[in-house]
Design a protein around this motif. Structure first.
Motif, PDB file in Angstrom:
ATOM      1  N   VAL A 139    -116.027   3.901  40.690  1.00 36.28           N
ATOM      2  CA  VAL A 139    -116.821   5.040  40.119  1.00 36.28           C
ATOM      3  C   VAL A 139    -116.067   6.286  41.003  1.00 36.28           C
ATOM      4  CG1 VAL A 139    -117.914   6.281  39.027  1.00 36.28           C
ATOM      5  CG2 VAL A 139    -118.393   3.506  38.683  1.00 36.28           C
ATOM      6  N   TRP A 140    -116.573   7.000  41.561  1.00 37.37           N
ATOM      7  CA  TRP A 140    -115.900   7.873  42.238  1.00 37.37           C
ATOM      8  C   TRP A 140    -114.597   7.982  42.167  1.00 37.37           C
ATOM      9  CZ3 TRP A 140    -118.185  12.201  43.797  1.00 37.37           C
ATOM     10  CH2 TRP A 140    -117.769  12.901  44.246  1.00 37.37           C
ATOM     11  N   PHE A 141    -113.642   7.427  42.963  1.00 34.05           N
ATOM     12  CA  PHE A 141    -111.968   7.499  43.019  1.00 34.05           C
ATOM     13  C   PHE A 141    -111.491   7.404  41.404  1.00 34.05           C
ATOM     14  CE2 PHE A 141    -112.299   6.629  47.221  1.00 34.05           C
ATOM     15  CZ  PHE A 141    -111.325   7.289  47.182  1.00 34.05           C
ATOM     16  N   GLY A 142    -112.015   6.968  40.316  1.00 32.87           N
ATOM     17  CA  GLY A 142    -111.644   6.829  38.597  1.00 32.87           C
ATOM     18  C   GLY A 142    -112.811   8.535  38.698  1.00 32.87           C
ATOM     19  N   HIS A 143    -113.589   8.928  39.118  1.00 37.89           N
ATOM     20  CA  HIS A 143    -114.298  10.009  38.185  1.00 37.89           C
ATOM     21  C   HIS A 143    -113.314  11.598  38.735  1.00 37.89           C
ATOM     22  CE1 HIS A 143    -116.850  13.066  37.364  1.00 37.89           C
ATOM     23  NE2 HIS A 143    -117.463  13.992  38.533  1.00 37.89           N
ATOM     24  N   LEU A 144    -113.100  11.543  40.483  1.00 33.88           N
ATOM     25  CA  LEU A 144    -111.807  11.744  40.898  1.00 33.88           C
ATOM     26  C   LEU A 144    -110.693  12.289  40.235  1.00 33.88           C
ATOM     27  CD1 LEU A 144    -112.619  11.906  44.876  1.00 33.88           C
ATOM     28  CD2 LEU A 144    -112.833  13.726  42.737  1.00 33.88           C
ATOM     29  N   ALA A 145    -110.096  10.943  39.836  1.00 29.33           N
ATOM     30  CA  ALA A 145    -108.629  11.527  38.901  1.00 29.33           C
ATOM     31  C   ALA A 145    -108.721  11.850  37.251  1.00 29.33           C
ATOM     32  CB  ALA A 145    -108.042   9.499  38.920  1.00 29.33           C
ATOM     33  N   ARG A 146    -110.321  11.773  36.961  1.00 27.51           N
ATOM     34  CA  ARG A 146    -110.209  11.852  35.559  1.00 27.51           C
ATOM     35  C   ARG A 146    -110.321  13.526  35.545  1.00 27.51           C
ATOM     36  NH1 ARG A 146    -115.466  13.314  32.416  1.00 27.51           N
ATOM     37  NH2 ARG A 146    -115.263  13.862  30.888  1.00 27.51           N
ATOM     38  N   ARG A 147    -111.434  14.304  36.869  1.00 33.28           N
ATOM     39  CA  ARG A 147    -111.166  16.008  37.439  1.00 33.28           C
ATOM     40  C   ARG A 147    -110.285  16.617  37.371  1.00 33.28           C
ATOM     41  NH1 ARG A 147    -115.408  17.499  40.952  1.00 33.28           N
ATOM     42  NH2 ARG A 147    -115.016  19.915  40.128  1.00 33.28           N
ATOM     43  N   ALA A 149    -107.157  15.297  35.494  1.00 38.41           N
ATOM     44  CA  ALA A 149    -106.550  15.363  34.915  1.00 38.41           C
ATOM     45  C   ALA A 149    -106.816  16.332  34.087  1.00 38.41           C
ATOM     46  CB  ALA A 149    -106.935  14.104  34.171  1.00 38.41           C
ATOM     47  N   GLU A 150    -108.137  16.733  34.049  1.00 40.10           N
ATOM     48  CA  GLU A 150    -109.289  17.773  33.373  1.00 40.10           C
ATOM     49  C   GLU A 150    -108.581  19.246  34.335  1.00 40.10           C
ATOM     50  OE1 GLU A 150    -112.922  17.287  33.423  1.00 40.10           O
ATOM     51  OE2 GLU A 150    -113.162  14.979  31.891  1.00 40.10           O
ATOM     52  N   LEU A 151    -109.064  19.371  34.752  1.00 40.60           N
ATOM     53  CA  LEU A 151    -107.583  21.381  35.487  1.00 40.60           C
ATOM     54  C   LEU A 151    -106.895  21.172  35.101  1.00 40.60           C
ATOM     55  CD1 LEU A 151    -110.337  21.081  39.084  1.00 40.60           C
ATOM     56  CD2 LEU A 151    -110.906  21.741  37.108  1.00 40.60           C
ATOM     57  N   LEU A 155    -105.375  24.207  33.129  1.00 39.93           N
ATOM     58  CA  LEU A 155    -103.932  25.263  33.596  1.00 39.93           C
ATOM     59  C   LEU A 155    -103.013  25.433  32.574  1.00 39.93           C
ATOM     60  CD1 LEU A 155    -103.252  26.903  36.201  1.00 39.93           C
ATOM     61  CD2 LEU A 155    -102.472  24.203  36.933  1.00 39.93           C
ATOM     62  N   HIS A 156    -102.226  24.290  32.585  1.00 38.53           N
ATOM     63  CA  HIS A 156    -101.339  24.292  31.019  1.00 38.53           C
ATOM     64  C   HIS A 156    -102.169  24.896  30.563  1.00 38.53           C
ATOM     65  CE1 HIS A 156     -99.529  20.157  32.699  1.00 38.53           C
ATOM     66  NE2 HIS A 156     -99.767  21.185  33.993  1.00 38.53           N
ATOM     67  N   ALA A 157    -103.312  24.745  29.707  1.00 40.38           N
ATOM     68  CA  ALA A 157    -103.396  25.651  28.534  1.00 40.38           C
ATOM     69  C   ALA A 157    -103.347  27.239  28.747  1.00 40.38           C
ATOM     70  CB  ALA A 157    -104.654  25.547  27.678  1.00 40.38           C
ATOM     71  N   GLU A 158    -104.093  27.020  30.115  1.00 38.26           N
ATOM     72  CA  GLU A 158    -104.286  28.575  30.270  1.00 38.26           C
ATOM     73  C   GLU A 158    -102.945  29.333  30.816  1.00 38.26           C
ATOM     74  OE1 GLU A 158    -106.713  28.597  34.035  1.00 38.26           O
ATOM     75  OE2 GLU A 158    -108.817  28.585  32.696  1.00 38.26           O
TER      76      GLU A 158
END
Length: 394
Positions: A139-147, A149-151, A155-158
């Protein structure tokens, strides 16, 4: 979901199923029943659905866990059906909120506890400890991967927003400067030209005065336009005055300077050379200058070529190099320089420009400019007709 991740996930699912089957061959030596046809089917159901984890992560997790529960209930070795469930839990944690991932982790912990109860293991605390540890790490590593991807998406949107803002700012600045410089002078010239034509025969002296006013006003307008273009491209507003605006006749000097900077450059001219409107020559010169500057900075050890082709109604400029080329995403977009500046110059004079890598290697900038106001007007009218065509069809 793009084809490549689907293929990769399919290969991962097949590889896990193969490893699980090979591990299942050791069931008898570990004190568990040997795998039969029914067990092989359950092993496949517990691993192959992982190929679709990118599309339906929760559904895949549910199917994999259900197959594992049935497998454990029938008395087979529980370890064989753990790989698919662990990857499915990580996937859920990487694409779904933490609350959903925690619920799935609790369900997986329950399955592991159920396996301990069914197998009547004497070390139930060890089973629960392993379940909690593995689920927490996944769960921890999956959460890090999700964050992450969101960042990345943010960044691409900005970056896209900054690029759009830079384009709008450049267009607005050019429009404001052109309006401030041209509007007044052109109005005076238009009025005086009309007056001169009206009194040309009846009052020649007044007509000559009007023509003198036109000459003076046009000279002032030309000088202000030169200052305006200098300001638009100048980093330091307090920089000293420069030489007169460059023309295509000075391309040889530009090429010599670039050669002195370490980039071999060839200059070729096709067609009949002739004087062009100052704005057209300035646009072509600046695009060549920017293209050669980018080649000097980014192409590495390369050879560049500048080609001018004078057509009947247009000027074509082509700048190529055979180096590694500039990476578009890394070319600065701010300050009116670089690719945005070249494109906005081309649009300003009714031309078109293409910038990008060549199939045979290197980089290419290709600019086409109409050489007369009439041609630019026809080009603009054609664009308007193309824009209006879909409306008419609808």
């Amino acid at each position: 979901m793009t084809p490549r991740p689907l293929v990769v996930d399919t290969l991962i699912a097949v590889a896990m199923a193969v490893v699980a089957v090979l591990l299942g061959q050791e069931s008898r030596s570990q004190g568990w029943p040997e795998l039969d046809g029914r067990a092989y089917v359950l092993v496949a159901l517990a691993h192959l659905p992982v190929a679709l984890r990118g599309r339906r992560p929760l559904a895949v997790f549910t199917v994999v866990q259900a197959a594992a529960v049935v497998y454990i209930t029938l008395g087979y070795w529980p370890v064989v059906c753990t790989f698919g469930a662990m990857l499915a839990l990580y996937t859920v944690a990487s694409v779904r909120p933490v609350r959903t991932a925690v619920v799935c982790a609790a369900a997986m912990t329950g399955v592991w506890a159920y396996a301990g109860v069914v197998s009547r293991t004497p070390s139930m605390a060890s089973v629960l400890g392993q379940a909690l540890l593995y689920c927490s790490v996944l769960v921890w590593f999956g959460h890090l991967a999700r964050r992450s991807a969101e960042l990345t998406r943010r960044l691409h949107a900005e970056q896209a927003e900054r690029a759009r803002h830079a384009v709008a700012e450049e267009r607005g600045r050019i429009a404001r400067e052109l309006h401030d410089v041209v509007a007044h002078h052109m109005s005076v010239i238009s009025v005086q030209a009309g007056l001169a034509r009206f009194v040309f025969e009846s009052n020649p002296g007044r007509a000559r005065g009007a023509l003198g006013t036109i000459a003076d006003t046009s000279g002032e307008a030309l000088e202000e336009l030169r200052r305006m273009l200098r300001v638009l491209r100048e980093e330091d507003p307090d920089a000293p005055e420069r030489a007169p605006m460059p023309t295509l006749a000075r391309l040889g000097e530009l090429v010599d300077r670039v050669r002195a900077g370490g980039l071999p450059v060839d200059l070729a001219v096709a067609g009949t050379e002739r004087p062009l409107p100052p704005g057209v020559e300035l646009c072509a010169y600046r695009v060549v200058q920017e293209a050669l500057t980018n080649a000097l900075r980014h192409a590495g050890r390369a050879h560049a070529r500048v080609e001018l082709r004078y057509g009947a109604h247009e000027l074509t400029v082509r700048v190529t190099d055979d180096g590694k080329g500039a990476i578009l995403a890394r070319v600065p977009a701010g300050g009116g320089h670089g690719l945005i500046g070249m494109r906005e110059r081309a649009k300003l004079y009714g031309g078109t420009i293409t910038v990008g890598p060549r199939s045979e290697g290197g980089f290419e900038v290709r600019l086409t400019l109409p050489t007369s106001a009439a041609e630019r007007g026809r080009g603009g009218a054609a664009k308007d007709m193309r824009k209006d065509a879909p409306e008419a069809e609808r």
